[in-house]
Scaffold this motif. Structure first.
Motif, PDB file in Angstrom:
ATOM      1  N   LEU A 150       4.098 -52.823 -31.353  1.00 13.57           N
ATOM      2  CA  LEU A 150       5.527 -52.923 -31.615  1.00 13.57           C
ATOM      3  C   LEU A 150       6.295 -51.885 -30.808  1.00 13.57           C
ATOM      4  O   LEU A 150       7.364 -52.169 -30.249  1.00 13.57           O
ATOM      5  N   ASN A 151       5.766 -50.662 -30.740  1.00 14.38           N
ATOM      6  CA  ASN A 151       6.428 -49.608 -29.964  1.00 14.38           C
ATOM      7  C   ASN A 151       6.551 -49.994 -28.494  1.00 14.38           C
ATOM      8  O   ASN A 151       7.585 -49.769 -27.864  1.00 14.38           O
ATOM      9  N   CYS A 152       5.481 -50.548 -27.931  1.00 17.20           N
ATOM     10  CA  CYS A 152       5.469 -50.869 -26.507  1.00 17.20           C
ATOM     11  C   CYS A 152       6.246 -52.135 -26.177  1.00 17.20           C
ATOM     12  O   CYS A 152       6.611 -52.356 -25.021  1.00 17.20           O
ATOM     13  N   SER A 153       6.491 -52.979 -27.164  1.00 16.00           N
ATOM     14  CA  SER A 153       7.266 -54.196 -26.918  1.00 16.00           C
ATOM     15  C   SER A 153       8.760 -53.967 -27.072  1.00 16.00           C
ATOM     16  O   SER A 153       9.561 -54.801 -26.643  1.00 16.00           O
ATOM     17  N   ALA A 154       9.153 -52.839 -27.666  1.00 23.55           N
ATOM     18  CA  ALA A 154      10.576 -52.548 -27.854  1.00 23.55           C
ATOM     19  C   ALA A 154      11.246 -52.273 -26.511  1.00 23.55           C
ATOM     20  O   ALA A 154      10.651 -51.649 -25.632  1.00 23.55           O
ATOM     21  N   PRO A 155      12.483 -52.727 -26.308  1.00 19.28           N
ATOM     22  CA  PRO A 155      13.197 -52.468 -25.045  1.00 19.28           C
ATOM     23  C   PRO A 155      13.360 -50.968 -24.811  1.00 19.28           C
ATOM     24  O   PRO A 155      13.627 -50.211 -25.739  1.00 19.28           O
ATOM     25  N   PHE A 156      13.154 -50.550 -23.573  1.00 22.20           N
ATOM     26  CA  PHE A 156      13.252 -49.135 -23.197  1.00 22.20           C
ATOM     27  C   PHE A 156      14.449 -48.970 -22.274  1.00 22.20           C
ATOM     28  O   PHE A 156      14.452 -49.460 -21.150  1.00 22.20           O
ATOM     29  N   HIS A 157      15.471 -48.279 -22.766  1.00 22.24           N
ATOM     30  CA  HIS A 157      16.663 -47.999 -21.977  1.00 22.24           C
ATOM     31  C   HIS A 157      16.685 -46.506 -21.673  1.00 22.24           C
ATOM     32  O   HIS A 157      16.491 -45.682 -22.568  1.00 22.24           O
ATOM     33  N   CYS A 158      16.940 -46.167 -20.417  1.00 18.57           N
ATOM     34  CA  CYS A 158      16.936 -44.761 -20.001  1.00 18.57           C
ATOM     35  C   CYS A 158      18.144 -44.507 -19.112  1.00 18.57           C
ATOM     36  O   CYS A 158      18.231 -45.072 -18.014  1.00 18.57           O
ATOM     37  N   ALA A 159      19.077 -43.683 -19.606  1.00 13.18           N
ATOM     38  CA  ALA A 159      20.309 -43.391 -18.865  1.00 13.18           C
ATOM     39  C   ALA A 159      21.000 -44.703 -18.498  1.00 13.18           C
ATOM     40  O   ALA A 159      21.309 -45.507 -19.378  1.00 13.18           O
ATOM     41  N   ASN A 160      21.213 -44.976 -17.201  1.00  5.85           N
ATOM     42  CA  ASN A 160      21.940 -46.186 -16.812  1.00  5.85           C
ATOM     43  C   ASN A 160      21.034 -47.376 -16.508  1.00  5.85           C
ATOM     44  O   ASN A 160      21.523 -48.429 -16.090  1.00  5.85           O
ATOM     45  N   LEU A 161      19.722 -47.237 -16.688  1.00  3.81           N
ATOM     46  CA  LEU A 161      18.795 -48.343 -16.441  1.00  3.81           C
ATOM     47  C   LEU A 161      18.374 -48.980 -17.766  1.00  3.81           C
ATOM     48  O   LEU A 161      18.096 -48.279 -18.742  1.00  3.81           O
ATOM     49  N   ARG A 162      18.301 -50.294 -17.782  1.00  7.43           N
ATOM     50  CA  ARG A 162      18.018 -51.034 -19.004  1.00  7.43           C
ATOM     51  C   ARG A 162      16.696 -51.786 -18.892  1.00  7.43           C
ATOM     52  O   ARG A 162      16.253 -52.165 -17.812  1.00  7.43           O
ATOM     53  N   ASN A 163      16.081 -52.008 -20.058  1.00  9.51           N
ATOM     54  CA  ASN A 163      14.874 -52.834 -20.165  1.00  9.51           C
ATOM     55  C   ASN A 163      13.786 -52.402 -19.179  1.00  9.51           C
ATOM     56  O   ASN A 163      13.245 -53.206 -18.421  1.00  9.51           O
ATOM     57  N   ILE A 164      13.463 -51.136 -19.226  1.00 11.00           N
ATOM     58  CA  ILE A 164      12.402 -50.590 -18.378  1.00 11.00           C
ATOM     59  C   ILE A 164      11.064 -50.835 -19.069  1.00 11.00           C
ATOM     60  O   ILE A 164      10.937 -50.673 -20.279  1.00 11.00           O
ATOM     61  N   GLY A 165      10.067 -51.202 -18.309  1.00 14.96           N
ATOM     62  CA  GLY A 165       8.752 -51.482 -18.892  1.00 14.96           C
ATOM     63  C   GLY A 165       7.679 -50.546 -18.379  1.00 14.96           C
ATOM     64  O   GLY A 165       7.949 -49.519 -17.755  1.00 14.96           O
ATOM     65  N   TYR A 166       6.432 -50.915 -18.656  1.00 16.73           N
ATOM     66  CA  TYR A 166       5.266 -50.196 -18.153  1.00 16.73           C
ATOM     67  C   TYR A 166       5.335 -50.126 -16.627  1.00 16.73           C
ATOM     68  O   TYR A 166       5.790 -51.078 -15.995  1.00 16.73           O
TER      69      TYR A 166
END
Length: 321
Positions: free
Chosen positions: A35-51
């Motif tokens: 669940l943690n790894c499937s959650a969308p990762f947003h960092c500063a101005n970049l969205r939906n960053i993955g592995y």
């Protein structure tokens, strides 16, 4: 002490253990990690960053070593070989990122001059990247035959409160003859410092045709491309099977988090890390049962079994008599 192990009791113990291990409760640690790894990762101005990226609220096991992002500023930053880079763009399809040197982001004359270095175990320069060399504190006078070539490449740089002669030059993108190149090289060798900064090929071509300090500043902010290597093929296989890519720090292994557990490559894999652990445990239990049964059948005197990890076998410390 009289120990009586039968083959049936060993088999019963073995089957019960396998049953308990292979069928965990519905909510397990691996479920939470998935669940943690499937959650969308947003960092500063970049969205939906993955592995393989992680950082901020994205756990380390969802990424890969060397890909932690600092999300505190307006633009994400990544540290490579102790040097901070702005992350301008991430392309998960081609496994490429666009980065720019943080120390050259707002100023062409940073306090600590150094070349750009990479950890080549996880990064390579993109094929459309070339080097630009910046020379600092160069002599005020130079040979007349190169003055017209270098003057357009001059940029202002203040060191210790004094303006110095500084120039940028590309050794890969020029058509000068050998004598001119030799004269330019001799002049730059008399400069106090230099730094090699990668830039895009297209940016460099534009700078060669339109040399000025403004274009230099733009080129350094546009940055350059890197190709990453972080179990890319395994991650593609994992994602295609509806899994989420991750990494086991303790073992240094790739892991695929799936709705039904964790596996070594994909959610359809029969040789996942969970399956391997079960097989290994089953092997140890069966070997132990065989040893116990052998001792108790031969005699009532059973001493001690030691685990010989170096040879990965079990042997009796004292033989049964």
């Amino acid at each position: 002490m009289d120990l009586r192990f039968s083959s049936r009791s060993c088999l019963f113990f073995f089957m019960i253990t396998i049953h308990l291990v292979r069928f965990p409760t519905h909510v397990s640690a691996k479920d939470v990690q998935n669940l943690n790894c499937s959650a969308p990762f947003h960092c500063a101005n970049l969205r939906n960053i993955g592995y393989p990226f992680w950082g901020s609220n994205r756990p380390e096991h969802c990424g890969y070593p060397g890909f932690e992002l600092d999300c505190a500023g307006d633009v994400p930053e990544i540290t490579i070989m102790d040097r901070a880079y702005k992350v301008l763009h991430i392309n998960n399809e081609s496994w490429r990122i666009n980065v720019a040197r943080e120390d050259y982001w707002d100023y062409n004359c940073p306090a600590n001059l150094s070349n750009s270095l990479l950890n080549f175990s996880i990064f390579n320069y993109a094929s459309d990247t070339q080097n630009l060399t910046l020379y600092y504190s160069c002599p005020a006078s130079f040979m007349n035959n190169i003055s017209g070539i270098l003057l357009p490449n001059r940029f202002n740089c203040s060191i210790d409160g004094k303006n110095t002669n500084s120039y940028y030059f590309s050794w890969d993108s020029n058509s000068f003859n050998s004598s001119i190149r030799s004269a330019i090289g001799a002049y730059f060798r008399s400069c106090a410092n230099s730094a090699v900064i990668p830039v895009w090929q297209s940016t460099l071509r534009y700078m060669v045709n339109n040399p000025n300090s403004v274009n230099l500043t733009c080129a350094l902010r546009v940055g350059f491309g890197l190709q990453w290597h972080a179990n890319n093929r395994l991650c593609e296989e994992c994602k295609q099977s509806n899994g989420n890519c991750g990494y086991i720090a303790k073992t240094g292994e790739f892991i695929c988090y799936c709705p039904n557990g964790a596996y070594s490559s994909s959610c359809h894999s029969r040789t996942g890390s969970f399956f391997v652990a079960v097989v290994s445990l089953a092997h140890e239990i069966r070997t132990l049962c065989n040893k116990l049964f052998y001792c108790t059948v031969k005699t009532d005197c059973w001493q001690t079994i030691i685990w010989n990890q170096n040879q990965n076998i079990h042997e009796n410390r004292e033989a049964c008599v």
